[in-house]
Design a protein around this motif. Structure first.
Motif, PDB file in Angstrom:
ATOM      1  N   VAL A 210       0.866  -1.187   0.000  1.00  0.00           N
ATOM      2  CA  VAL A 210       0.000   0.000   0.000  1.00  0.00           C
ATOM      3  C   VAL A 210       0.896   1.228   0.000  1.00  0.00           C
ATOM      4  O   VAL A 210       2.047   1.172   0.431  1.00  0.00           O
ATOM      5  CB  VAL A 210      -0.933   0.097   1.237  1.00  0.00           C
ATOM      6  N   THR A 211       0.342   2.328  -0.462  1.00  0.00           N
ATOM      7  CA  THR A 211       1.080   3.578  -0.316  1.00  0.00           C
ATOM      8  C   THR A 211       0.845   4.080   1.102  1.00  0.00           C
ATOM      9  O   THR A 211      -0.141   3.714   1.759  1.00  0.00           O
ATOM     10  CB  THR A 211       0.609   4.659  -1.308  1.00  0.00           C
ATOM     11  N   CYS A 212       1.738   4.891   1.574  1.00  0.00           N
ATOM     12  CA  CYS A 212       1.576   5.477   2.904  1.00  0.00           C
ATOM     13  C   CYS A 212       2.436   6.733   2.938  1.00  0.00           C
ATOM     14  O   CYS A 212       3.479   6.795   2.262  1.00  0.00           O
ATOM     15  CB  CYS A 212       2.026   4.464   3.957  1.00  0.00           C
ATOM     16  N   TYR A 213       2.000   7.708   3.724  1.00  0.00           N
ATOM     17  CA  TYR A 213       2.696   9.002   3.693  1.00  0.00           C
ATOM     18  C   TYR A 213       3.001   9.568   5.084  1.00  0.00           C
ATOM     19  O   TYR A 213       3.701  10.564   5.184  1.00  0.00           O
ATOM     20  CB  TYR A 213       1.849  10.026   2.918  1.00  0.00           C
ATOM     21  N   ASP A 214       2.412   8.962   6.141  1.00  0.00           N
ATOM     22  CA  ASP A 214       2.638   9.553   7.473  1.00  0.00           C
ATOM     23  C   ASP A 214       2.738   8.504   8.566  1.00  0.00           C
ATOM     24  O   ASP A 214       2.451   7.325   8.365  1.00  0.00           O
ATOM     25  CB  ASP A 214       1.552  10.598   7.784  1.00  0.00           C
TER      26      ASP A 214
ATOM     27  N   GLN B  41      -0.239  -6.884  -5.324  1.00  0.00           N
ATOM     28  CA  GLN B  41      -1.130  -5.755  -5.624  1.00  0.00           C
ATOM     29  C   GLN B  41      -0.709  -4.530  -4.816  1.00  0.00           C
ATOM     30  O   GLN B  41      -0.241  -4.663  -3.688  1.00  0.00           O
ATOM     31  CB  GLN B  41      -2.579  -6.091  -5.225  1.00  0.00           C
ATOM     32  N   VAL B  42      -0.903  -3.362  -5.411  1.00  0.00           N
ATOM     33  CA  VAL B  42      -0.695  -2.111  -4.683  1.00  0.00           C
ATOM     34  C   VAL B  42      -1.912  -1.218  -4.867  1.00  0.00           C
ATOM     35  O   VAL B  42      -2.523  -1.206  -5.935  1.00  0.00           O
ATOM     36  CB  VAL B  42       0.596  -1.367  -5.141  1.00  0.00           C
ATOM     37  N   LEU B  43      -2.285  -0.512  -3.808  1.00  0.00           N
ATOM     38  CA  LEU B  43      -3.329   0.512  -3.904  1.00  0.00           C
ATOM     39  C   LEU B  43      -2.893   1.715  -3.088  1.00  0.00           C
ATOM     40  O   LEU B  43      -2.137   1.588  -2.113  1.00  0.00           O
ATOM     41  CB  LEU B  43      -4.672  -0.005  -3.358  1.00  0.00           C
ATOM     42  N   VAL B  44      -3.375   2.858  -3.482  1.00  0.00           N
ATOM     43  CA  VAL B  44      -3.185   4.078  -2.692  1.00  0.00           C
ATOM     44  C   VAL B  44      -4.051   3.926  -1.436  1.00  0.00           C
ATOM     45  O   VAL B  44      -5.239   3.619  -1.519  1.00  0.00           O
ATOM     46  CB  VAL B  44      -3.596   5.328  -3.514  1.00  0.00           C
ATOM     47  N   ILE B  45      -3.446   4.110  -0.277  1.00  0.00           N
ATOM     48  CA  ILE B  45      -4.148   3.777   0.983  1.00  0.00           C
ATOM     49  C   ILE B  45      -5.464   4.549   1.143  1.00  0.00           C
ATOM     50  O   ILE B  45      -6.477   3.985   1.572  1.00  0.00           O
ATOM     51  CB  ILE B  45      -3.201   3.960   2.195  1.00  0.00           C
TER      52      ILE B  45
ATOM     53  N   GLY C  64       0.702  -5.315  -9.318  1.00  0.00           N
ATOM     54  CA  GLY C  64      -0.287  -4.703 -10.200  1.00  0.00           C
ATOM     55  C   GLY C  64      -1.170  -3.674  -9.520  1.00  0.00           C
ATOM     56  O   GLY C  64      -1.434  -3.742  -8.314  1.00  0.00           O
ATOM     57  N   ILE C  65      -1.612  -2.721 -10.318  1.00  0.00           N
ATOM     58  CA  ILE C  65      -2.689  -1.787  -9.904  1.00  0.00           C
ATOM     59  C   ILE C  65      -3.527  -1.543 -11.154  1.00  0.00           C
ATOM     60  O   ILE C  65      -3.008  -1.107 -12.180  1.00  0.00           O
ATOM     61  CB  ILE C  65      -2.142  -0.485  -9.271  1.00  0.00           C
ATOM     62  N   GLY C  66      -4.777  -1.933 -11.088  1.00  0.00           N
ATOM     63  CA  GLY C  66      -5.617  -1.849 -12.283  1.00  0.00           C
ATOM     64  C   GLY C  66      -5.097  -2.748 -13.385  1.00  0.00           C
ATOM     65  O   GLY C  66      -5.178  -2.419 -14.569  1.00  0.00           O
TER      66      GLY C  66
ATOM     67  N   ILE D 107       5.496  -1.155   1.756  1.00  0.00           N
ATOM     68  CA  ILE D 107       4.936   0.199   1.709  1.00  0.00           C
ATOM     69  C   ILE D 107       5.611   0.967   0.589  1.00  0.00           C
ATOM     70  O   ILE D 107       6.829   0.884   0.419  1.00  0.00           O
ATOM     71  CB  ILE D 107       5.168   0.947   3.050  1.00  0.00           C
ATOM     72  N   LEU D 108       4.802   1.699  -0.159  1.00  0.00           N
ATOM     73  CA  LEU D 108       5.339   2.626  -1.155  1.00  0.00           C
ATOM     74  C   LEU D 108       5.033   4.041  -0.693  1.00  0.00           C
ATOM     75  O   LEU D 108       3.858   4.401  -0.521  1.00  0.00           O
ATOM     76  CB  LEU D 108       4.684   2.374  -2.520  1.00  0.00           C
ATOM     77  N   VAL D 109       6.079   4.834  -0.458  1.00  0.00           N
ATOM     78  CA  VAL D 109       5.860   6.265  -0.264  1.00  0.00           C
ATOM     79  C   VAL D 109       5.828   6.835  -1.675  1.00  0.00           C
ATOM     80  O   VAL D 109       6.859   7.107  -2.296  1.00  0.00           O
ATOM     81  CB  VAL D 109       6.961   6.904   0.616  1.00  0.00           C
ATOM     82  N   GLY D 110       4.624   6.901  -2.210  1.00  0.00           N
ATOM     83  CA  GLY D 110       4.441   7.210  -3.629  1.00  0.00           C
ATOM     84  C   GLY D 110       4.474   8.703  -3.904  1.00  0.00           C
ATOM     85  O   GLY D 110       4.152   9.517  -3.027  1.00  0.00           O
ATOM     86  N   ASP D 111       4.824   9.025  -5.150  1.00  0.00           N
ATOM     87  CA  ASP D 111       4.717  10.438  -5.526  1.00  0.00           C
ATOM     88  C   ASP D 111       3.250  10.811  -5.729  1.00  0.00           C
ATOM     89  O   ASP D 111       2.917  11.972  -5.987  1.00  0.00           O
ATOM     90  CB  ASP D 111       5.590  10.780  -6.745  1.00  0.00           C
ATOM     91  N   SER D 112       2.355   9.833  -5.538  1.00  0.00           N
ATOM     92  CA  SER D 112       0.922  10.142  -5.468  1.00  0.00           C
ATOM     93  C   SER D 112       0.650  11.093  -4.306  1.00  0.00           C
ATOM     94  O   SER D 112      -0.452  11.626  -4.189  1.00  0.00           O
ATOM     95  CB  SER D 112       0.096   8.857  -5.303  1.00  0.00           C
TER      96      SER D 112
ATOM     97  N   ALA E 155      10.809  -1.003 -10.722  1.00  0.00           N
ATOM     98  CA  ALA E 155      10.494  -0.318 -11.982  1.00  0.00           C
ATOM     99  C   ALA E 155       8.982  -0.087 -12.053  1.00  0.00           C
ATOM    100  O   ALA E 155       8.229  -0.598 -11.211  1.00  0.00           O
ATOM    101  CB  ALA E 155      10.984  -1.154 -13.145  1.00  0.00           C
ATOM    102  N   HIS E 156       8.538   0.659 -13.047  1.00  0.00           N
ATOM    103  CA  HIS E 156       7.105   1.008 -13.144  1.00  0.00           C
ATOM    104  C   HIS E 156       6.787   1.250 -14.620  1.00  0.00           C
ATOM    105  O   HIS E 156       7.315   2.193 -15.209  1.00  0.00           O
ATOM    106  CB  HIS E 156       6.864   2.262 -12.297  1.00  0.00           C
ATOM    107  N   VAL E 157       5.951   0.382 -15.202  1.00  0.00           N
ATOM    108  CA  VAL E 157       5.576   0.532 -16.614  1.00  0.00           C
ATOM    109  C   VAL E 157       4.050   0.491 -16.758  1.00  0.00           C
ATOM    110  O   VAL E 157       3.338   0.198 -15.804  1.00  0.00           O
ATOM    111  CB  VAL E 157       6.226  -0.566 -17.504  1.00  0.00           C
TER     112      VAL E 157
ATOM    113  N   ILE F  35       8.655  -4.917 -10.194  1.00  0.00           N
ATOM    114  CA  ILE F  35       8.104  -3.986 -11.188  1.00  0.00           C
ATOM    115  C   ILE F  35       6.616  -3.759 -10.930  1.00  0.00           C
ATOM    116  O   ILE F  35       5.872  -4.713 -10.667  1.00  0.00           O
ATOM    117  CB  ILE F  35       8.369  -4.502 -12.626  1.00  0.00           C
ATOM    118  N   VAL F  36       6.220  -2.500 -10.981  1.00  0.00           N
ATOM    119  CA  VAL F  36       4.797  -2.145 -10.893  1.00  0.00           C
ATOM    120  C   VAL F  36       4.223  -2.114 -12.310  1.00  0.00           C
ATOM    121  O   VAL F  36       4.813  -1.509 -13.217  1.00  0.00           O
ATOM    122  CB  VAL F  36       4.610  -0.770 -10.208  1.00  0.00           C
ATOM    123  N   LEU F  37       3.082  -2.774 -12.492  1.00  0.00           N
ATOM    124  CA  LEU F  37       2.354  -2.741 -13.770  1.00  0.00           C
ATOM    125  C   LEU F  37       1.060  -1.987 -13.503  1.00  0.00           C
ATOM    126  O   LEU F  37       0.186  -2.477 -12.785  1.00  0.00           O
ATOM    127  CB  LEU F  37       2.025  -4.165 -14.237  1.00  0.00           C
TER     128      LEU F  37
HETATM  129  O1  KIV Z   1       2.770   7.006  -6.524  1.00  0.00           O
HETATM  130  C1  KIV Z   1       2.066   5.999  -6.386  1.00  0.00           C
HETATM  131  O2  KIV Z   1       1.217   5.908  -5.497  1.00  0.00           O
HETATM  132  C2  KIV Z   1       2.262   4.893  -7.309  1.00  0.00           C
HETATM  133  C3  KIV Z   1       1.348   3.716  -7.204  1.00  0.00           C
HETATM  134  C4  KIV Z   1      -0.001   4.038  -7.681  1.00  0.00           C
HETATM  135  C5  KIV Z   1       1.906   2.521  -7.859  1.00  0.00           C
HETATM  136  O3  KIV Z   1       3.139   4.951  -8.118  1.00  0.00           O
END
Ligand code: KIV
Length: 256
Positions: A21-25, A211-215, A201-203, A40-45, A135-137, A178-180
């Motif tokens: 999952v993404t997480c930011y705090d 699987q990854v989703l924005v939290i 994967g996401i979508g 955990i992905l600290v995403g640029d989302s 990676a991310h494609v 790799i993220v798809l």
């Molecule tokens: O920044 C992000 O949250 C992401 C995910 C959606 C994979 O790149």
């Protein structure tokens, strides 16, 4: 759950699905830790959900590092991936290395970069110095100004071949996972089969290695955000709105 490491995640391919999952705090990170999510992905989302920007283009490297530090404090166990934001790796390998090092020093255990052939050299350099790379494609949000929308990728045969070739190139360059994003299920399944590294994967259907989703999305924080792939696991938009209204009423109704 013991500390999640890259070798454990890579060994999970074909045996156990990987959760991300993404997480930011700090506060959400503690909950992610407690739930036993492995990555955990600290995403640029964070550009969208924290800064309220329409794209991820405005996110700075120091901002990702700032959020990595907070998340690391709350969640020591999951494997922590930091997104390299737009502008942090596009101008030179040296700049990419410096920015990746800043994110690793903040507490990340891997960095994520978008693209295929254009990031292959950077990936090789990063991994040669012990910086794991995700990676991310597919739908790569940092390319929004080229594509003009966040719609699904891989609609044409040519695009599907390009995505597949990009995935192969980044694996050969040394990417560890790799993220798809937003690609046809069948294409994601084929890439998952062909690559040795785990696919997240996401979508992209459920035949990826994880699987990854924005939290905030999976918690239903925004009633107006409803992409077709998104399963909302609760309705925090409603719950929080209701709680805030009740609080407001209590404050207003309190006797002097
Ligand atoms: O920044 C992000 O949250 C992401 C995910 C959606 C994979 O790149």
């Amino acid at each position: 759950m013991g500390k999640v490491t890259l070798p454990l995640l890579k060994a999970a391919k074909g045996k156990e699905k990987i959760s991300m999952v993404t997480c930011y705090d700090f506060t959400f990170a503690k909950l992610v830790e407690k739930a036993g999510i492995e990555t955990i992905l600290v995403g640029d989302s964070l550009g969208n959900v924290i800064k309220g920007q329409p794209t991820t283009i405005g996110v700075e490297n120091w901002e990702v590092a700032y959020h990595v530090k907070a998340v690391r404090k709350g969640a020591p166990t999951p494997f922590l991936v930091a997104d390299m934001p737009f502008g942090s790796y596009q101008t030179s390998i040296e700049k990419g290395m410096e920015n990746a090092i800043e994110l690793m020093k903040a507490g990340a255990e891997a960095v994520k970069v978008e693209g295929g052939e254009e990031v292959a050299q950077l990936i090789s350099k990063l991994v040669s110095f012990g910086i794991p790379v995700v990676a991310h494609v597919g739908l790569t949000p940092q390319y929004i100004n080229k594509f003009g929308s966040f719609s699904k990728r891989g609609k044409t045969k040519e695009e599907r071949e390009f995505i597949k070739r990009s995935a192969k190139i980044v694996e050969e360059a040394g990417a560890d996972m790799i993220v798809l994003e937003s690609v046809p299920d069948k294409l994601a399944a084929e890439i998952t089969e062909e690559l040795e590294i785990p696919t997240i994967g996401i979508g992209a259907g459920n035949r990826t290695d994880g699987q990854v989703l924005v939290i905030y999305d999976l918690l239903g924080m925004d009633r107006d955000f409803n992409p077709s792939f998104l399963k909302k696991y609760c309705d925090l938009d409603n719950m929080i709105s209701k709680a805030l209204k009740e609080y407001l009423k209590d404050v207003k109704d309190a006797k002097k």
